[in-house]
Design an enzyme around this catalytic site. Structure first.
Site, PDB file in Angstrom:
ATOM      1  CG  LEU A 142       0.545  13.175  -3.259  1.00  0.00           C
ATOM      2  CD1 LEU A 142      -0.026  14.471  -2.699  1.00  0.00           C
ATOM      3  CD2 LEU A 142       2.038  13.079  -2.949  1.00  0.00           C
ATOM      4  CG  ASP A 143       1.267   6.741   0.312  1.00  0.00           C
ATOM      5  OD1 ASP A 143       1.180   6.131  -0.771  1.00  0.00           O
ATOM      6  OD2 ASP A 143       2.257   6.679   1.050  1.00  0.00           O
ATOM      7  CE  LYS A 144      -8.570   7.033   3.172  1.00  0.00           C
ATOM      8  NZ  LYS A 144      -9.377   5.892   3.699  1.00  0.00           N
ATOM      9  CB  THR A 146       0.694  11.710   1.712  1.00  0.00           C
ATOM     10  OG1 THR A 146       1.361  10.602   2.331  1.00  0.00           O
ATOM     11  CG2 THR A 146       1.707  12.804   1.440  1.00  0.00           C
ATOM     12  NE  ARG A 243       3.696   5.172   4.689  1.00  0.00           N
ATOM     13  CZ  ARG A 243       2.557   4.550   4.360  1.00  0.00           C
ATOM     14  NH1 ARG A 243       2.015   4.766   3.176  1.00  0.00           N
ATOM     15  NH2 ARG A 243       1.980   3.732   5.207  1.00  0.00           N
TER      16      ARG A 243
END
Length: 303
Positions: A142-144, A146, A243
């Site tokens: 997961l992105d930082k 998110t 995104r």
């Protein structure tokens, strides 16, 4: 600021919680509520990721607090205990997998700039306390910024099985996104072929099969003339897929300046949350489902 009363318990609470009464920067706020500590001590607590604003970790000194926000400070003693994590919690664990709930602001894995303040590093430390030979393996990321549900493997065999059979094992990956503007279509299906630029930004190729196929289904949960709350289901799990697709839809994710968002985030974070992860257990084949509550701030902006 109002200090909330901790629940009645014989044990001392592991964190302190405050309600913000006026707009101000985070560091000055912390210096006021922790007036028994030195400035350097307070800055260290902030830098170590022991401070959460509403539902996300915040380490920026100049982060702007809004009236009504909740600030939680994890005490030093609690932060160093083996069974207490910063910015995450374990939802499920067995001999083969660990499922966590990650807060916004915590890296999944290390970067060149940050090695220790990550989900992987904390889990690795945790399992090694049980046995020095234990390890944790990354399955997906997961992105930082998110938040939500994320899974790790506890041995290399399970890691390979999950990664090699991801499409068959994973039954559902559902996200919720707060996006800019009023989305006109109640439901939609976006398909494109993603490529990565020299600056590591993902973009869609207009040529079919020129890149990795990415498919996203969405439906509108709530909307007004400024923001929309979408539920999204991933048919594929490409890097930054949601995104990129939201930017192409003309409704970038709130706070996502890299992919089209303009101005400061109205919720103080990226408006993306991994709500559901459902999969067949890689060893038992049992169907499992994990759900993470959508942050209240997402709903409040689309009322």
């Amino acid at each position: 600021m109002k200090k909330r009363k901790p629940p009645r318990s014989k044990k001392e609470p592991a964190s302190l919680t405050y309600e913000v009464e006026e707009t101000e920067q985070l560091l000055p706020f912390l210096l006021k509520v922790m007036d028994n500590r030195s400035r350097n001590s307070v800055k260290s607590i902030l830098t170590r990721g022991q401070v959460s604003v509403d539902d996300h970790i915040e380490t920026k000194h100049n982060f702007m607090l809004n009236k009504g926000s909740t600030v939680r400070i994890l005490k030093n003693k609690a932060a160093i205990q083996q069974d207490v994590f910063v910015g995450m919690s374990i939802m499920y664990e067995d001999d083969d997998i660990i499922v966590i709930e990650k807060e916004s602001g915590l890296l999944s894995i290390a970067t060149e700039k940050e090695r220790k303040h990550t989900a992987l590093h904390q889990l690795m430390h945790y399992v090694k306390q049980q046995h020095p030979a234990n390890r944790v393996y990354v399955v997906h990321r997961l992105d930082k910024d998110t938040s939500g549900v994320m899974m790790f493997a506890k041995n290399e065999r399970v890691k390979r099985k999950l990664q090699n059979n991801w499409k068959d094992i994973v039954k559902e990956r559902t996200y919720v996104a707060l996006v800019e503007g009023q989305v006109a279509k109640e439901k939609g299906y976006i398909v494109s072929w993603l490529k990565e630029s020299a600056t590591r930004k993902m973009y869609s190729s207009r040529v079919k099969n020129d890149g990795q196929r990415a498919a996203t289904r969405y439906r509108v949960l709530q909307t007004n003339n400024r923001y929309s709350l979408l539920e999204l289901q991933l048919e594929t799990g490409r890097k930054n897929q949601i995104r990129v697709h939201m930017e192409e839809l003309g409704h970038p994710v709130v706070g996502d300046k890299r992919y089209g968002s303009k101005g400061r985030s109205v919720i103080g974070r990226l408006g993306l949350h991994a709500k559901i992860l459902s999969f067949y257990h890689p060893v038992t084949n049992k169907l499992m489902l994990f759900r993470s509550d959508v942050p209240n701030a997402f709903f409040q902006k689309t009322k």
